[in-house]
Design an enzyme around this catalytic site. Structure first.
Site, PDB file in Angstrom:
ATOM      1  N   GLU A  98       0.864  -1.215   0.064  1.00 20.78           N
ATOM      2  CA  GLU A  98       0.024   0.084   0.002  1.00 20.78           C
ATOM      3  C   GLU A  98       0.844   1.175   0.009  1.00 20.78           C
ATOM      4  O   GLU A  98       1.790   1.184   0.700  1.00 20.78           O
ATOM      5  CB  GLU A  98      -0.810   0.219   1.081  1.00 20.78           C
ATOM      6  CG  GLU A  98      -1.791  -1.103   1.064  1.00 20.78           C
ATOM      7  CD  GLU A  98      -2.910  -1.028   2.400  1.00 20.78           C
ATOM      8  OE1 GLU A  98      -4.353  -1.105   1.992  1.00 20.78           O
ATOM      9  OE2 GLU A  98      -2.686  -0.939   3.412  1.00 20.78           O
ATOM     10  N   CYS A 113       3.831   8.578   0.948  1.00 20.64           N
ATOM     11  CA  CYS A 113       4.387   7.551   1.950  1.00 20.64           C
ATOM     12  C   CYS A 113       4.602   6.200   1.279  1.00 20.64           C
ATOM     13  O   CYS A 113       3.570   5.581   0.834  1.00 20.64           O
ATOM     14  CB  CYS A 113       3.342   7.650   3.265  1.00 20.64           C
ATOM     15  SG  CYS A 113       3.709   6.306   4.395  1.00 20.64           S
ATOM     16  N   CYS A 120       6.585  -6.928   7.174  1.00 21.39           N
ATOM     17  CA  CYS A 120       7.422  -6.173   7.972  1.00 21.39           C
ATOM     18  C   CYS A 120       7.931  -7.636   9.058  1.00 21.39           C
ATOM     19  O   CYS A 120       6.982  -8.022   9.642  1.00 21.39           O
ATOM     20  CB  CYS A 120       7.265  -5.104   8.656  1.00 21.39           C
ATOM     21  SG  CYS A 120       8.548  -4.402   9.440  1.00 21.39           S
ATOM     22  N   CYS A 124       6.241  -5.080  15.375  1.00 19.67           N
ATOM     23  CA  CYS A 124       5.757  -4.321  16.604  1.00 19.67           C
ATOM     24  C   CYS A 124       4.136  -4.511  16.940  1.00 19.67           C
ATOM     25  O   CYS A 124       3.429  -4.808  16.043  1.00 19.67           O
ATOM     26  CB  CYS A 124       5.936  -2.900  16.292  1.00 19.67           C
ATOM     27  SG  CYS A 124       7.470  -2.337  15.749  1.00 19.67           S
ATOM     28  N   CYS A 127       1.178  -2.747  15.167  1.00 20.73           N
ATOM     29  CA  CYS A 127       1.112  -2.175  13.919  1.00 20.73           C
ATOM     30  C   CYS A 127       0.502  -3.326  13.080  1.00 20.73           C
ATOM     31  O   CYS A 127       1.113  -4.548  13.414  1.00 20.73           O
ATOM     32  CB  CYS A 127       2.739  -2.047  13.418  1.00 20.73           C
ATOM     33  SG  CYS A 127       2.880  -1.719  11.683  1.00 20.73           S
ATOM     34  N   CYS A 344      -0.990   5.783   9.859  1.00 21.56           N
ATOM     35  CA  CYS A 344       0.329   4.857  10.531  1.00 21.56           C
ATOM     36  C   CYS A 344      -0.168   3.714  11.086  1.00 21.56           C
ATOM     37  O   CYS A 344      -0.941   3.611  12.023  1.00 21.56           O
ATOM     38  CB  CYS A 344       0.961   5.680  11.381  1.00 21.56           C
ATOM     39  SG  CYS A 344       1.822   7.331  10.940  1.00 21.56           S
TER      40      CYS A 344
END
Ligand code: SAH
Ligand code: SF4
Length: 359
Positions: A98, A113, A120, A124, A127, A344
């Site tokens: 994205e 962005c 990933c 975290c 996230c 975010c």
């Protein structure tokens, strides 16, 4: 690299002007053709050979065997009430990432962005990207391709459409894919390409120290944002597992080196949850940043699948007030695109941009 009919072809969007020159020379094509190709792809947004007509049919036919436009493609887009847009981008192997576009109504400037990895590996807790796991790194061409495709889409409605700022803050940890990310920076910065200034780009890292050191060593003028989230190792170990490898003392040392070498301030991101939005964290942050040129971005945690709990507004205001009183430059980040899950930590590989395209 692209696998096609047994021959490995290079993704044209990954190639620098110099590497295109080498390829042209190897095929007895005049050097200035490399410039035409680079400008055609990066400045004018050509997405096929036919869109670089100045090149001539002979050169195009020869280069078709070595270079390929590796399908980075927008397959869906969603527009938020606040004008933030989220694009679902598919890659040649069917993976998806994205990309988010954030226009600033007041200035007319646009920030993009970018994702740097499919998923990933850091994991975290708050996230969505991290919770989905890791698939693979993006190539420089796939990173730049996100910019080129968003510009292509934008130019359909507005021929003067421009991107002013680039943030490497989408899916993935940029400094776990440093080589490709830094190549993408060069391509975006290239004079005959989009010519986006390094000072208009920012890399956001969860604290991968070798990446920060690299910027310091090179005195790179690219901006640095560090996702801090907690000033205590025991808490940060849990929230941002990368902390176990590069604990706070080592991370802050690298940040100070970056400031000294580049004379640029570091932006520290603090995602605030009920657990971390406390006076104890605020005072620890003040101590941690003493004497350093910095800026703190406070981000009340955005809703994710796992749903970390948001602190009350009053607690966030108090956190901000404590920093201000200690003369630590800080701001509360305005929420953008939450209604379309473009904020975010809300970017996902699966089911991204699903549902009716809200155009
Ligand atoms: N991997 C890099 C860049 C991508 S994450 C990094 O961690 O910095 C971009 C930013 O989104 C980081 O500051 C990250 O901590 C933040 N973020 C992740 N999940 C979030 C959430 N649920 N709410 C608010 N911010 C979040
Ligand atoms: Fe990865 Fe950044 Fe999400 Fe952490 S916050 S899991 S480092 S993308």
């Amino acid at each position: 690299m692209h696998q096609g009919e047994g021959i490995k072809k290079l993704d044209i969007r990954s190639c620098s002007e110099e590497s295109l020159e080498t390829i042209c020379r190897e095929h007895s094509i005049a050097g200035f053709r490399a410039r035409q190709i680079f400008t055609g792809v990066h400045r004018h947004g050509a997405a096929s050979w036919d869109e670089i007509p100045s090149l001539g049919a002979d050169a195009r036919d020869m280069l078709r065997n070595v270079l390929v436009f590796d399908g980075v493609e927008i397959v869906r887009e969603k527009h938020s009430r606040d004008t933030t847009a989220k694009y679902l981008v598919s890659l040649a192997d069917g993976e998806r990432v994205e990309t988010v576009l954030i226009p600033d109504a007041a200035t007319g400037r646009r920030t993009i962005c970018l994702s740097t990895q499919v998923g990933c590996p850091v994991g975290c807790t708050f996230c969505s990207t991290g919770q989905e796991g890791f698939r693979r790194d993006l190539s420089a061409g796939e990173i730049v391709g996100q910019v080129l495709e968003v510009i292509r889409a934008g130019r359909m409605g507005d021929t003067g459409f421009k991107i002013n700022n680039v943030v490497f803050m989408g899916m993935g940890e940029p400094f776990l894919n440093t080589t490709e990310v830094m190549e993408a920076v060069e391509l975006l910065n290239a004079e005959r390409g989009l010519n986006i200034g390094r000072r208009k780009m920012t890399i956001s890292t969860c604290g991968v120290v070798p990446g920060i050191r690299l910027l310091a060593e090179r005195r790179d003028q690219i901006g640095l944002a560090v996702s801090l989230h907690s000033c205590f190792d025991e808490t940060r170990d849990r929230l941002v597992p990368m902390n176990k490898k590069y604990p706070l003392a080592e991370l802050m040392k690298a940040c100070r080196e970056y400031c000294a070498a580049t004379h640029r301030r570091v932006t520290f991101e603090m995602v605030l949850t009920r657990e971390t939005c406390t006076d104890r964290e605020a005072y620890a942050l003040i101590k941690l940043l003493a004497g350093m040129i910095s800026h703190v971005n406070l981000i009340p945690v955005n809703p994710t699948l796992e749903g970390s709990e948001r602190p009350e507004k009053e607690r966030v205001s108090r956190f901000l007030a404590l920093l201000m009183k200690a003369r630590i430059p800080a701001s509360l980040r305005e929420e953008k695109g939450v209604d379309i899950e473009a904020a975010c930590g809300q970017l996902r590989r699966v089911a991204a941009c699903e549902g009716p395209a809200g155009i």
